[in-house]
Design a protein around this motif. Structure first.
Motif, mmCIF file in Angstrom:
data_model
loop_
_atom_site.group_PDB
_atom_site.id
_atom_site.type_symbol
_atom_site.label_atom_id
_atom_site.label_comp_id
_atom_site.label_asym_id
_atom_site.label_seq_id
_atom_site.Cartn_x
_atom_site.Cartn_y
_atom_site.Cartn_z
ATOM 1 N N LEU A 53 -68.386 -5.177 53.759
ATOM 2 C CA LEU A 53 -69.094 -6.413 54.090
ATOM 3 C C LEU A 53 -68.542 -7.041 55.355
ATOM 4 N N ALA A 54 -67.231 -7.046 55.514
ATOM 5 C CA ALA A 54 -66.633 -7.594 56.735
ATOM 6 C C ALA A 54 -67.135 -6.839 57.958
ATOM 7 N N HIS A 55 -67.182 -5.524 57.856
ATOM 8 C CA HIS A 55 -67.695 -4.707 58.962
ATOM 9 C C HIS A 55 -69.154 -5.027 59.233
ATOM 10 N N ALA A 56 -69.958 -5.165 58.178
ATOM 11 C CA ALA A 56 -71.389 -5.449 58.351
ATOM 12 C C ALA A 56 -71.612 -6.801 59.014
ATOM 13 N N ILE A 57 -70.837 -7.810 58.613
ATOM 14 C CA ILE A 57 -70.977 -9.140 59.219
ATOM 15 C C ILE A 57 -70.626 -9.085 60.700
ATOM 16 N N ALA A 58 -69.513 -8.434 61.026
ATOM 17 C CA ALA A 58 -69.096 -8.352 62.430
ATOM 18 C C ALA A 58 -70.097 -7.549 63.252
ATOM 19 N N ALA A 59 -70.556 -6.427 62.722
ATOM 20 C CA ALA A 59 -71.493 -5.589 63.471
ATOM 21 C C ALA A 59 -72.815 -6.320 63.703
ATOM 22 N N GLU A 60 -73.310 -7.013 62.697
ATOM 23 C CA GLU A 60 -74.576 -7.735 62.859
ATOM 24 C C GLU A 60 -74.414 -8.894 63.830
ATOM 25 N N ARG A 87 -66.829 -21.476 67.541
ATOM 26 C CA ARG A 87 -68.011 -20.680 67.902
ATOM 27 C C ARG A 87 -68.068 -19.404 67.060
ATOM 28 N N SER A 88 -66.944 -18.755 66.904
ATOM 29 C CA SER A 88 -66.931 -17.522 66.121
ATOM 30 C C SER A 88 -67.292 -17.789 64.668
ATOM 31 N N ALA A 89 -66.770 -18.892 64.111
ATOM 32 C CA ALA A 89 -67.089 -19.232 62.726
ATOM 33 C C ALA A 89 -68.586 -19.503 62.568
ATOM 34 N N LEU A 90 -69.165 -20.186 63.531
ATOM 35 C CA LEU A 90 -70.604 -20.460 63.480
ATOM 36 C C LEU A 90 -71.416 -19.174 63.618
ATOM 37 N N ARG A 91 -70.982 -18.288 64.476
ATOM 38 C CA ARG A 91 -71.674 -17.005 64.599
ATOM 39 C C ARG A 91 -71.738 -16.299 63.255
ATOM 40 N N ILE A 92 -70.577 -16.268 62.574
ATOM 41 C CA ILE A 92 -70.494 -15.567 61.294
ATOM 42 C C ILE A 92 -71.355 -16.258 60.240
ATOM 43 N N ALA A 93 -71.295 -17.576 60.181
ATOM 44 C CA ALA A 93 -72.085 -18.307 59.188
ATOM 45 C C ALA A 93 -73.579 -18.115 59.440
ATOM 46 N N LEU A 94 -74.002 -18.224 60.686
ATOM 47 C CA LEU A 94 -75.423 -18.131 61.012
ATOM 48 C C LEU A 94 -75.976 -16.731 60.794
ATOM 49 N N VAL A 95 -75.211 -15.707 61.157
ATOM 50 C CA VAL A 95 -75.726 -14.354 60.984
ATOM 51 C C VAL A 95 -75.879 -14.024 59.506
ATOM 52 N N GLN A 96 -74.998 -14.594 58.677
ATOM 53 C CA GLN A 96 -75.146 -14.389 57.234
ATOM 54 C C GLN A 96 -76.406 -15.073 56.715
ATOM 55 N N LEU A 98 -79.087 -16.246 58.417
ATOM 56 C CA LEU A 98 -80.365 -15.959 59.068
ATOM 57 C C LEU A 98 -80.740 -14.486 59.068
ATOM 58 N N VAL A 99 -79.768 -13.612 58.860
ATOM 59 C CA VAL A 99 -80.049 -12.177 58.936
ATOM 60 C C VAL A 99 -79.694 -11.444 57.648
ATOM 61 N N LEU A 100 -78.521 -11.729 57.112
ATOM 62 C CA LEU A 100 -78.024 -10.954 55.975
ATOM 63 C C LEU A 100 -78.441 -11.511 54.625
ATOM 64 N N GLY A 101 -79.113 -12.663 54.610
ATOM 65 C CA GLY A 101 -79.643 -13.191 53.353
ATOM 66 C C GLY A 101 -78.651 -13.936 52.493
ATOM 67 N N ALA A 106 -73.192 -20.831 50.707
ATOM 68 C CA ALA A 106 -72.113 -19.842 50.644
ATOM 69 C C ALA A 106 -71.692 -19.413 52.042
ATOM 70 N N ALA A 107 -72.659 -19.315 52.943
ATOM 71 C CA ALA A 107 -72.341 -18.897 54.307
ATOM 72 C C ALA A 107 -71.399 -19.879 54.988
ATOM 73 N N ILE A 108 -71.641 -21.162 54.806
ATOM 74 C CA ILE A 108 -70.790 -22.144 55.484
ATOM 75 C C ILE A 108 -69.483 -22.359 54.723
ATOM 76 N N ALA A 109 -69.526 -22.346 53.383
ATOM 77 C CA ALA A 109 -68.313 -22.591 52.607
ATOM 78 C C ALA A 109 -67.251 -21.527 52.858
ATOM 79 N N THR A 110 -67.677 -20.293 53.106
ATOM 80 C CA THR A 110 -66.703 -19.215 53.292
ATOM 81 C C THR A 110 -66.181 -19.110 54.712
ATOM 82 N N VAL A 111 -66.742 -19.866 55.663
ATOM 83 C CA VAL A 111 -66.209 -19.829 57.025
ATOM 84 C C VAL A 111 -65.440 -21.092 57.395
ATOM 85 N N LEU A 112 -65.672 -22.193 56.698
ATOM 86 C CA LEU A 112 -64.949 -23.418 57.050
ATOM 87 C C LEU A 112 -63.429 -23.251 56.977
ATOM 88 N N PRO A 113 -62.894 -22.498 55.999
ATOM 89 C CA PRO A 113 -61.434 -22.302 56.006
ATOM 90 C C PRO A 113 -60.930 -21.575 57.241
#
Length: 424
Positions: A53-60, A87-96, A98-101, A106-113
């Motif tokens: 999953l980490a690889h998929a998030i980064a690749a997407e 910026r990187s945290a927002l990229r990860i949250a948004l791609v989850q 808007l793209v990964l469903g 959950a997308a924002i809660a897991t990146v705020l830390p």
């Protein structure tokens, strides 16, 4: 414990996976590492599913980086620095989201830390604003500004459109069969003899025929250089051989193969595949600029080191870490190798020069220079019968594979391939 405390806990479910994804992005964008090269360190300690999953998030994220950044910039008063953790945290949250469903909460809660001690309110606010606005990402994605002009100058408008469509989704999985007459009963299509394109994603080691060594994973484009050598009973050198798909092809076709690569670590995978497929080849860890074969070979395959921009569908990191300086460096190395290995071809023998690059300096320009210096080599044109239906050699007999080719059946990687014969 409050919800806010749980969010701040770096060990909360899902946070370690997103932290690994953030490390992957930083490794690619700040240190210029390949995504696969950075994976072991970034995902250390994660379970296999979380690692995937980490690889998929980064690749997407890397597939859609320009569009993600444009979206973020539209919701901030001042652009965030490119390397800002926010910026990187927002990229990860948004791609989850808007793209990964991934559900937005959950997308924002897991990146705020990931921005603990930093601008958490900013990250939360920008994400919330964009979600409330119904933000979307364009389809197809936009190529990075550093790449699009270079490719446009080389290949024109249509190539850019095709590349943008190609980057939108991960490519299908291709298998090369050890025995062309013994295809496994797997769902997929065959685009040429000895090939199978899987119809759906699957865990590779669980598929029929894997343990028996009946096939190996190899992009269709990457399988063509060895195919153009054909079957034989003579000696063959596979140079820059790892991870080894071409070595396996040559061994299965009856050649006495010596596989050479500078990386002992990458050759370990080749040795594993040789054992699994019960094929034989001599494996040598050496630098081609200092190594020398005992005698010339009947066939030499130089899969030259290059920028690897042709594999951007499978490895989107190349779009962001390959700079003109690297292309120049690789082109200079190729020029040295091309001339050096030519003397390792027997008179009357075949030399295949191939690169998984979309840069003419790592393909067409190299061949032109080489033929200008070596009158004892000439092009052996690639014939239609040697290629999947829908592909054709260029008028000079070489093969240039570009995004958009075979797109209706899943496409293929970018490659340049030339087949040469040494005069007798």
């Amino acid at each position: 414990m409050t919800d806010n405390k749980r969010i701040q806990n770096p060990d909360a479910p899902g946070v370690s996976t997103r932290r690994a994804a953030l490390k992957l992005l930083e490794a690619v964008l700040r240190r210029g590492l390949a995504l696969e090269q950075a994976l072991d360190d970034a995902a250390r300690g994660l379970a296999p599913n979380d690692r995937g999953l980490a690889h998929a998030i980064a690749a997407e994220t890397l597939r859609r980086l320009p569009d993600l950044d444009a979206l973020i910039d539209s919701a901030t008063q001042r652009p965030l620095p490119d390397d800002a953790k926010a910026r990187s945290a927002l990229r990860i949250a948004l791609v989850q989201a808007l793209v990964l469903g991934t559900p937005g909460h959950a997308a924002i809660a897991t990146v705020l830390p990931l921005v603990e001690g930093g601008p958490r309110k900013l990250v939360h606010g920008v994400f919330g604003t964009l979600v409330r606005q119904g933000a979307t990402l364009p389809e197809p994605p936009t190529l990075p500004d550093a790449v699009a002009p270079r490719w446009h100058a080389a290949w024109g408008d249509q190539m850019i459109e095709d590349a943008e469509r190609a980057i939108a989704v991960p490519p299908p999985i291709d298998l090369t069969l050890r025995d062309w007459g013994n295809a496994p009963e797997l769902s997929g299509i065959s685009l040429i003899a000895g090939h199978l394109r899987l119809g759906e994603k699957a865990a590779i080691p669980t598929l029929e025929g894997y343990a028996e060594g009946d096939w190996w994973v190899q992009d269709l484009a990457a399988s063509l250089p060895a195919r153009l050598i054909g079957k034989g009973a003579g000696t063959a050198l596979d140079l820059c051989a790892a991870p080894g798909g071409k070595t396996l092809q040559l061994a299965a076709a009856g050649w006495d193969v010596t596989a050479v690569d500078i990386s002992e670590a990458r050759l370990a995978r080749l040795r594993e595949n040789l054992a699994r497929t019960r094929l034989e080849a001599k494996v040598v860890a050496a630098d081609l600029l200092s190594w020398q074969p005992h005698a010339p070979a009947d066939a030499v395959l130089l899969d030259a080191p290059c920028s690897a921009t042709g594999i951007f569908r499978r490895h989107p990191d190349v779009l962001h870490r390959v700079r003109p300086s690297l292309i120049t460096e690789m082109a200079e190395l190729q020029a040295r190798l091309f001339v050096r290995v030519a003397d390792w071809v027997k008179p009357g023998g075949i030399l295949i020069y191939a690169t998984c690059s979309l840069e003419p300096r790592e393909g067409e320009s190299q061949l032109k220079r080489f033929l200008g210096e070596r009158a004892d080599f000439s092009i052996v044109p690639v014939e239609a019968r040697e290629l999947p239906e829908g592909l054709a050699a260029r008028p000079d007999g070489t093969l240039r594979l570009l995004p958009g080719m075979l797109a209706e059946v899943g496409g293929l990687d970018g490659f340049f391939i030339a087949r040469l014969k040494r005069a007798e």
